[in-house]
Scaffold this motif. Structure first.
Motif, PDB file in Angstrom:
ATOM      1  N   GLY A 190       0.813  -1.214   0.000  1.00 56.13           N
ATOM      2  CA  GLY A 190       0.000   0.000   0.000  1.00 56.13           C
ATOM      3  C   GLY A 190       0.839   1.253   0.000  1.00 56.13           C
ATOM      4  N   THR A 191       0.200   2.342   0.338  1.00 52.75           N
ATOM      5  CA  THR A 191       0.841   3.650   0.391  1.00 52.75           C
ATOM      6  C   THR A 191       1.763   3.740   1.600  1.00 52.75           C
ATOM      7  OG1 THR A 191      -1.053   4.678  -0.688  1.00 52.75           O
ATOM      8  CG2 THR A 191       0.360   6.122   0.615  1.00 52.75           C
ATOM      9  N   ASP A 192       2.884   4.443   1.427  1.00 54.25           N
ATOM     10  CA  ASP A 192       3.700   4.836   2.574  1.00 54.25           C
ATOM     11  C   ASP A 192       2.972   6.027   3.189  1.00 54.25           C
ATOM     12  OD1 ASP A 192       5.520   5.879   4.371  1.00 54.25           O
ATOM     13  OD2 ASP A 192       7.260   5.533   3.085  1.00 54.25           O
TER      14      ASP A 192
ATOM     15  N   ARG B  72      -0.664   9.329   8.274  1.00 53.56           N
ATOM     16  CA  ARG B  72      -0.740  10.522   7.434  1.00 53.56           C
ATOM     17  C   ARG B  72      -0.718  11.785   8.295  1.00 53.56           C
ATOM     18  NH1 ARG B  72      -5.534   8.332   3.361  1.00 53.56           N
ATOM     19  NH2 ARG B  72      -4.380   6.449   2.731  1.00 53.56           N
ATOM     20  N   LEU B  73      -1.459  11.745   9.399  1.00 48.63           N
ATOM     21  CA  LEU B  73      -1.478  12.899  10.296  1.00 48.63           C
ATOM     22  C   LEU B  73      -0.102  13.142  10.910  1.00 48.63           C
ATOM     23  CD1 LEU B  73      -3.025  15.133  11.729  1.00 48.63           C
ATOM     24  CD2 LEU B  73      -3.752  13.449  13.452  1.00 48.63           C
ATOM     25  N   GLU B  74       0.596  12.065  11.278  1.00 54.83           N
ATOM     26  CA  GLU B  74       1.951  12.202  11.831  1.00 54.83           C
ATOM     27  C   GLU B  74       2.874  12.868  10.813  1.00 54.83           C
ATOM     28  OE1 GLU B  74       3.621   8.559  13.160  1.00 54.83           O
ATOM     29  OE2 GLU B  74       2.198   8.292  14.810  1.00 54.83           O
TER      30      GLU B  74
ATOM     31  N   GLN C 171      -3.404   8.316  -4.452  1.00 56.71           N
ATOM     32  CA  GLN C 171      -2.961   6.932  -4.261  1.00 56.71           C
ATOM     33  C   GLN C 171      -3.333   6.117  -5.504  1.00 56.71           C
ATOM     34  OE1 GLN C 171      -3.445   5.533   0.098  1.00 56.71           O
ATOM     35  NE2 GLN C 171      -5.300   6.695  -0.349  1.00 56.71           N
ATOM     36  N   GLN C 172      -2.887   4.885  -5.535  1.00 57.00           N
ATOM     37  CA  GLN C 172      -3.168   4.014  -6.673  1.00 57.00           C
ATOM     38  C   GLN C 172      -3.737   2.678  -6.173  1.00 57.00           C
ATOM     39  OE1 GLN C 172      -0.257   4.276  -9.988  1.00 57.00           O
ATOM     40  NE2 GLN C 172       1.035   5.376  -8.539  1.00 57.00           N
TER      41      GLN C 172
ATOM     42  N   PRO D 101       7.855  -3.679   3.852  1.00 63.64           N
ATOM     43  CA  PRO D 101       6.614  -3.430   3.130  1.00 63.64           C
ATOM     44  C   PRO D 101       6.841  -3.221   1.638  1.00 63.64           C
ATOM     45  CG  PRO D 101       7.378  -1.401   4.118  1.00 63.64           C
ATOM     46  CD  PRO D 101       8.373  -2.463   4.534  1.00 63.64           C
ATOM     47  N   TYR D 102       5.747  -3.272   0.867  1.00 61.27           N
ATOM     48  CA  TYR D 102       5.781  -2.950  -0.549  1.00 61.27           C
ATOM     49  C   TYR D 102       4.988  -1.662  -0.745  1.00 61.27           C
ATOM     50  CZ  TYR D 102       7.520  -7.691  -1.322  1.00 61.27           C
ATOM     51  OH  TYR D 102       8.272  -8.843  -1.307  1.00 61.27           O
ATOM     52  N   PHE D 103       5.684  -0.558  -0.917  1.00 55.88           N
ATOM     53  CA  PHE D 103       5.034   0.739  -1.037  1.00 55.88           C
ATOM     54  C   PHE D 103       4.693   1.052  -2.493  1.00 55.88           C
ATOM     55  CE2 PHE D 103       7.448   2.020   2.998  1.00 55.88           C
ATOM     56  CZ  PHE D 103       6.340   1.761   3.804  1.00 55.88           C
ATOM     57  N   ILE D 104       3.472   1.503  -2.707  1.00 54.62           N
ATOM     58  CA  ILE D 104       3.018   1.954  -4.027  1.00 54.62           C
ATOM     59  C   ILE D 104       3.063   3.484  -4.018  1.00 54.62           C
ATOM     60  CG2 ILE D 104       1.172   1.892  -5.727  1.00 54.62           C
ATOM     61  CD1 ILE D 104       2.394  -0.865  -5.034  1.00 54.62           C
TER      62      ILE D 104
END
Length: 328
Positions: free
Chosen positions: A150-152, A188-190, A283-284, A308-311
């Motif tokens: 997913g997203t970082d 995201r907030l962090e 995002q994708q 992780p696998y970041f997109i």
């Protein structure tokens, strides 16, 4: 003489008939052999892998796009995706669906992390039964999940913070609408806070939750502006937030508030093209779904996975809209 001819004719006829009969049996035997081989191949071939994808919210556009990406990858790999999720965001229902999925014994499960110890235990239960679990969109790092795709999210929050600092030269007070208390929203907030706190003249005044709802975002944005009329920028961290914030800004009678969001829904694109939304971090989800399925295919073939696998995420603003895309 005539009897002899008749005898030779009869012998020739018998020989021809015998030859035809032999060829017939030979052909039949070959056909039977071919059918048996085909049936054996069919029964011995590995059945299609069955993967369950549990969404945070069934008809949320983000999750539907992820389902589409997973389906397309599964079709190419000869797999099958079963998609399910709560009608409205409900972590307890996500847990129930995970438990039911484990009982159905699929070949793998894709889930969103919700940061719950009982959820961690359910993931462990699946793993104990030989069912690999991948987390998507939000991680469950304390669990025995195989990998996160997913997203970082912390980096995406930083990206949005940098965008606000760059564009809002007048500086000012900022309101934040998070989608929920999920791990992805927290990260995201962090990330956003880390950038804003280091930028002179910027300050986060209020943080509220939309509960992944456009109506919720509108209500919270309106209430936020009525309580803090000096807020000059409001950002939303889930896909439906930006459109809701625009509605809340209008309801509060504040026309000079800058709005930023996440993802590229059609309503967000329209808001950007009309100037109601400044920009969005895109995002994708389709790529996330596809990547998760391809990773499972690798794992089924005996390959090891890291995590992780970041997109990657991209920026969609007026400039990119005019260029005909979202910088993907």
């Amino acid at each position: 003489m005539s009897n002899r001819k008749w005898s030779f004719g009869l012998i020739a006829l018998v020989l021809i008939f015998g030859y035809v009969l032999i060829r017939f049996f030979d052909s039949t035997t070959k056909v039977d052999d071919l059918v048996q081989r085909m049936e054996h191949d069919k029964t011995s071939a590995s059945p299609a892998k069955h993967i369950v994808l549990i969404a945070q919210e069934l008809d949320n556009p983000f999750w539907r796009e992820m389902e589409q990406g997973a389906d397309q990858a599964a079709d190419k790999l000869g797999m099958k995706i079963d998609y399910m999720g709560p009608i409205r965001i409900d972590p307890s229902e996500q847990m129930r669906l995970l438990e039911k999925s484990i009982a159905a014994k699929p070949d793998a499960i894709l889930v969103q992390g919700i940061g719950n110890p009982e959820y961690d235990q359910l993931i462990g239960k699946a793993v104990d039964q030989g069912i690999p679990v991948l987390t998507v969109d939000a991680d469950e790092p304390g669990s025995r999940r195989l990998a996160y795709v997913g997203t970082d999210n912390r980096k995406a929050g930083e990206q949005l913070g940098e965008l606000v600092v760059k564009n809002e030269a007048r500086n000012g007070q900022i309101g934040v609408i998070i989608g929920s208390e999920a791990d992805n929203q927290r990260l995201r907030l962090e990330g956003f806070r880390s950038v804003i706190s280091a930028a002179p003249g910027f300050q986060i005044i209020d943080v509220r939750s939309s509960n992944i709802s456009r109506i919720g975002a509108a209500e919270q944005a309106e209430a936020m502006l009525k309580q803090h009329p000096d807020i000059s920028t409001i950002v939303g961290f889930s896909a439906l937030d930006a459109a809701g914030i625009v509605e809340g800004v209008t309801a509060a009678g504040q026309e000079d508030v800058s709005v930023y969001g996440f993802d590229d829904l059609e309503v967000t694109r329209k808001g950007i093209s009309e100037g109601d939304i400044k920009a969005s971090v895109v995002q994708q989800p389709g790529e996330i779904g596809a990547k998760a399925v391809y990773l499972l295919d690798q794992w089924f073939k005996g390959e090891k996975l890291s995590t992780p696998y970041f997109i990657p995420t991209n920026i969609m603003d007026g400039e990119h809209m005019q260029a005909g895309g979202s910088n993907r």
